[in-house]
Design a protein around this motif. Sequence first.
Motif, mmCIF file in Angstrom:
data_model
loop_
_atom_site.group_PDB
_atom_site.id
_atom_site.type_symbol
_atom_site.label_atom_id
_atom_site.label_comp_id
_atom_site.label_asym_id
_atom_site.label_seq_id
_atom_site.Cartn_x
_atom_site.Cartn_y
_atom_site.Cartn_z
ATOM 1 N N SER A 144 0.848 -1.071 -0.050
ATOM 2 C CA SER A 144 0.111 0.129 -0.275
ATOM 3 C C SER A 144 0.947 1.194 0.064
ATOM 4 O O SER A 144 0.739 2.017 -0.784
ATOM 5 N N VAL A 145 1.894 1.108 0.630
ATOM 6 C CA VAL A 145 2.831 2.392 0.821
ATOM 7 C C VAL A 145 3.561 2.485 -0.661
ATOM 8 O O VAL A 145 3.599 3.831 -1.097
ATOM 9 N N TYR A 146 3.871 1.541 -1.195
ATOM 10 C CA TYR A 146 4.535 1.753 -2.550
ATOM 11 C C TYR A 146 3.561 2.218 -3.398
ATOM 12 O O TYR A 146 3.757 3.271 -4.289
ATOM 13 N N ASN A 147 2.274 1.862 -3.455
ATOM 14 C CA ASN A 147 1.255 2.470 -4.240
ATOM 15 C C ASN A 147 0.962 4.101 -4.065
ATOM 16 O O ASN A 147 0.810 4.709 -4.667
ATOM 17 N N ALA A 148 0.917 4.300 -2.700
ATOM 18 C CA ALA A 148 0.655 5.448 -2.338
ATOM 19 C C ALA A 148 2.025 6.439 -2.827
ATOM 20 O O ALA A 148 1.799 7.641 -3.367
ATOM 21 N N ILE A 149 3.073 6.135 -2.608
ATOM 22 C CA ILE A 149 4.242 7.060 -3.212
ATOM 23 C C ILE A 149 4.069 6.924 -4.596
ATOM 24 O O ILE A 149 4.274 8.273 -5.147
ATOM 25 N N GLY A 150 3.758 6.290 -5.308
ATOM 26 C CA GLY A 150 3.682 6.232 -6.842
ATOM 27 C C GLY A 150 2.535 7.187 -6.869
ATOM 28 O O GLY A 150 2.767 8.206 -8.082
ATOM 29 N N ILE A 151 1.435 7.296 -6.503
ATOM 30 C CA ILE A 151 0.499 8.301 -6.609
ATOM 31 C C ILE A 151 0.908 9.543 -6.426
ATOM 32 O O ILE A 151 0.847 10.646 -7.220
ATOM 33 N N LEU A 152 1.803 9.771 -5.118
ATOM 34 C CA LEU A 152 2.094 11.195 -4.893
ATOM 35 C C LEU A 152 3.102 11.659 -5.892
ATOM 36 O O LEU A 152 3.162 12.766 -6.439
ATOM 37 N N TYR A 153 4.200 10.720 -6.287
ATOM 38 C CA TYR A 153 5.072 11.245 -7.476
ATOM 39 C C TYR A 153 4.281 11.509 -8.880
ATOM 40 O O TYR A 153 4.697 12.436 -9.562
ATOM 41 N N TYR A 154 3.014 10.691 -9.141
ATOM 42 C CA TYR A 154 2.354 11.012 -10.186
ATOM 43 C C TYR A 154 1.912 12.774 -10.073
ATOM 44 O O TYR A 154 1.848 13.490 -10.826
ATOM 45 N N TYR A 155 1.301 12.977 -9.073
ATOM 46 C CA TYR A 155 0.548 14.412 -8.654
ATOM 47 C C TYR A 155 1.876 15.463 -8.881
ATOM 48 O O TYR A 155 1.642 16.567 -9.372
ATOM 49 N N LEU A 156 3.244 14.986 -8.501
ATOM 50 C CA LEU A 156 4.394 15.735 -8.905
ATOM 51 C C LEU A 156 4.899 15.666 -10.234
ATOM 52 O O LEU A 156 5.939 16.217 -10.504
ATOM 53 N N ALA A 157 4.363 14.966 -10.981
ATOM 54 C CA ALA A 157 4.418 14.833 -12.458
ATOM 55 C C ALA A 157 5.943 14.247 -12.689
ATOM 56 O O ALA A 157 6.533 14.237 -13.815
ATOM 57 N N ASP A 158 6.327 13.071 -11.614
ATOM 58 C CA ASP A 158 7.683 12.572 -11.732
ATOM 59 C C ASP A 158 7.347 11.194 -12.097
ATOM 60 O O ASP A 158 7.091 10.144 -11.376
ATOM 61 N N TYR A 159 6.917 10.802 -13.529
ATOM 62 C CA TYR A 159 6.118 9.475 -13.766
ATOM 63 C C TYR A 159 7.013 8.321 -13.679
ATOM 64 O O TYR A 159 6.672 7.262 -13.462
ATOM 65 N N ASP A 160 8.203 8.548 -14.178
ATOM 66 C CA ASP A 160 9.266 7.625 -13.833
ATOM 67 C C ASP A 160 9.424 6.880 -12.776
ATOM 68 O O ASP A 160 9.458 5.596 -12.426
ATOM 69 N N LYS A 161 9.455 7.711 -11.631
ATOM 70 C CA LYS A 161 9.580 7.355 -10.257
ATOM 71 C C LYS A 161 8.140 6.732 -9.836
ATOM 72 O O LYS A 161 8.302 5.617 -9.035
ATOM 73 N N ALA A 162 7.078 7.470 -10.301
ATOM 74 C CA ALA A 162 5.746 6.730 -10.043
ATOM 75 C C ALA A 162 5.523 5.361 -10.710
ATOM 76 O O ALA A 162 5.228 4.280 -9.923
ATOM 77 N N LEU A 163 5.975 5.156 -11.648
ATOM 78 C CA LEU A 163 5.955 3.778 -12.451
ATOM 79 C C LEU A 163 6.675 2.796 -11.733
ATOM 80 O O LEU A 163 6.612 1.537 -11.414
ATOM 81 N N ASN A 164 7.930 3.258 -11.118
ATOM 82 C CA ASN A 164 8.767 2.344 -10.502
ATOM 83 C C ASN A 164 8.271 1.724 -9.047
ATOM 84 O O ASN A 164 8.261 0.644 -8.811
ATOM 85 N N SER A 184 -5.335 -2.482 -8.517
ATOM 86 C CA SER A 184 -4.989 -1.015 -8.072
ATOM 87 C C SER A 184 -3.732 -0.418 -8.808
ATOM 88 O O SER A 184 -3.769 0.563 -9.586
ATOM 89 N N ALA A 185 -2.797 -1.237 -8.778
ATOM 90 C CA ALA A 185 -1.472 -0.921 -9.420
ATOM 91 C C ALA A 185 -1.717 -0.711 -10.849
ATOM 92 O O ALA A 185 -1.283 0.200 -11.545
ATOM 93 N N TYR A 186 -2.296 -1.795 -11.354
ATOM 94 C CA TYR A 186 -2.632 -1.809 -12.946
ATOM 95 C C TYR A 186 -3.300 -0.393 -13.508
ATOM 96 O O TYR A 186 -2.948 0.016 -14.377
ATOM 97 N N ASN A 187 -4.404 0.050 -12.527
ATOM 98 C CA ASN A 187 -5.001 1.209 -12.949
ATOM 99 C C ASN A 187 -4.120 2.468 -13.022
ATOM 100 O O ASN A 187 -4.079 3.128 -13.884
ATOM 101 N N ASN A 188 -3.251 2.494 -11.813
ATOM 102 C CA ASN A 188 -2.446 3.635 -11.618
ATOM 103 C C ASN A 188 -1.104 3.668 -12.670
ATOM 104 O O ASN A 188 -0.978 4.697 -13.268
ATOM 105 N N ILE A 189 -0.819 2.310 -13.204
ATOM 106 C CA ILE A 189 0.073 2.442 -14.240
ATOM 107 C C ILE A 189 -0.539 2.907 -15.475
ATOM 108 O O ILE A 189 0.057 3.641 -16.480
#
Length: 702
Positions: A144-164, A184-189
């Motif tokens: 869940s924390v990995y997924n949350a970090i990905g969403i936060l990096y998306y909000y900051l437009a840092d897409y490569d880190k979000a995807l990772n 959930s992760a598939y949707n966010n990817i």
Amino acid sequence: MYFQFFMVNSYKILDKNKLPVFVLISFFLLFSSTISNILAQSHIDSLKSALLKQEDDTNKVNTLIRLSRAFTITEPEKAILYAEKSKRLSRKLDFMKGIGMSYERIGYVHYNHNNFQQGIIYFLKCISIYEKVEDKDIKEQLSSVYNAIGILYYYLADYDKALNYYFKSIKVDEQRGYKQGIASAYNNIGIIYNIQGNYQKALEYYFKSLGINKEVENKGGIATAFNNIGEIYREVGKLDKALEYYFKSLEAHKDERNFDGMSTAYGNVGLVYQNKGELDTALKYHLKGLELQEKTGNKFSLAESYISIGSFYILAKDYNKAKNYYQKALISAEKLGALNIKKDAAEGLSTVYANQKDYITAYRYHVLFKNTSDSIFRKESLQKITQIEMQNEFDRQQEQQELKQKQKELSQIARINRQRIFMYSSLAGFIIMCLLAFFVYRIYLHKQKVYLLLQEHKKQIMEEKAKSENLLLNILPKTIAEELKRNGRATPKQYEIATVMFSDFVGFTRLCEDINPLELINELDYYFSKFDTITEKYDVEKIKTIGDSYMCAGGVPIKNRTHPVDIVLVGLEIQNFMANINSEKRAGGKPEWKLRLGIHTGEVITGVVGTIKFAYDIWGNTVNVASRFEELGEPGKVNISGATYNLIKDYFICTYRGNISAKNKGEIEMYFVERLKPEFSEDMPGIIPNKEMKEILESLKI
């Protein structure tokens, strides 16, 4: 235009009843706060009472964590206070899991209150502990924390880190067989690929998410997938298909009492009707979405609603209202650090001021839009996203290979042991000796097989290494890449003389308004790809693209004496290419892409910028002057400085323009290059050098 993220257990589903949905919405928005407060206060009181009776042990840590969670939404300061107390007690007890949970709670407080950078900092502290703790329950929290970090990096437009981080989340959930987390992760990817314009890839991940959510009967995930699939169809112009999925999403969110999801769906339905030209219906849905967003308090989604309503009022030609909503969105984006909102707001304000004839302010916001857009859609990020997905797939295959190999080895060991027991129990003496010899021979064969497998594995590693090196060479010049691999850094270099070329499309902003965005990007990519081919043909180094601008240089990173001629030949061939393109466009009644081009020769400094995402770049007054020459050129012409002219005048026919005033540079001598001199050209227009000219250039290289 707006996506929906999905986090597992992000909200609880309330009991349903038979009331009409809008009555339910009004009821929940008016009275659920009071009911929730009563229940929450009772829960908090019981936790505080338990806390007073507990010793300083792990149970007390868990109680402090529960208190922090209870205050997360309503009183974030108290939530952080209890989490800090939990952390201090955990440190005293040397309870690593408790320290990790404390960091996790603080991270979620910042996450829920749109403090994106702080949220990432505490989540990273959390996973640095969770990844070391051997605890089965931690796996769920880690995912869940990995997924949350990905969403936060998306909000900051840092897409490569979000995807990772989304892929990390998938890896954990696959190991524990948790399908809902994978969905959930598939949707966010899918959202990452959607925002990058890779709609086919995005749709693939959205349907993967939808399929899993249907399998596990996760209605919240189904509603989210419906919305995002609708977003793809709207982007590609299939508006009726988009409406079908948006309304599916809206109905599913109504069933789940998810008002934030409903507001997003309303806004997206408004955008579809806006695209259809049904403005009254569009405004009705926009305002429904805005009303819900203002009550749910989601600052990011509220800013998105401002953007969509601003676009509506531009279409309705009510520019003052449009300006008001875009300015609200821009203020929110600056506070949140949300680059996508900032980009859309700046673009909208540029359009508003242009329609109000305030071109100076319109240009200022256009520059902000271009700079923000370039930072989001930079080439390095696109390459990094591709690299992350390739690496993830490679790691997956590697793990499967290693698992199969381990299973095979265990099977072989078991078989050998069974044979050994049988032979020792049934045979003696000479037979045993023969069997021992046989086993020695089998071991030899096994070693040979292992040796061959190791050689094959080594070959695969070398092939992957070659792929990585080729990727590096696509980003940096070969000599610079080799220096980086050898020393870990590239030393800046000064060149006494090099030639720099800038180009820029005239009226690009108007083209953005007249041409479909997807078609515009594809066409720009086609032109820049052709420019790349031309620069490579003349051994000229491409430096970078900035929006619709293209920059290259000769004489770097490897010094040579032909660079002024090489760059001018590149300029002539590029303008000839664009002239042919524009001739076809005129014949077809399409808008032309007119290119200005400027060249200057002088001293430059080169180097590699950054330590993680490398970028080869050049600096110096020569670069600035070349940019001014591009601005003062004319479409279809190759505008050069007097310095460049003195180096190439023996080979080209040029027209003297006189001394022309350049911003911050004073009067500068300028020339138009018309063509190669006839004795040096192979073709009638004087673009292609003949054999004699090529021999001259070769002699200069010696």
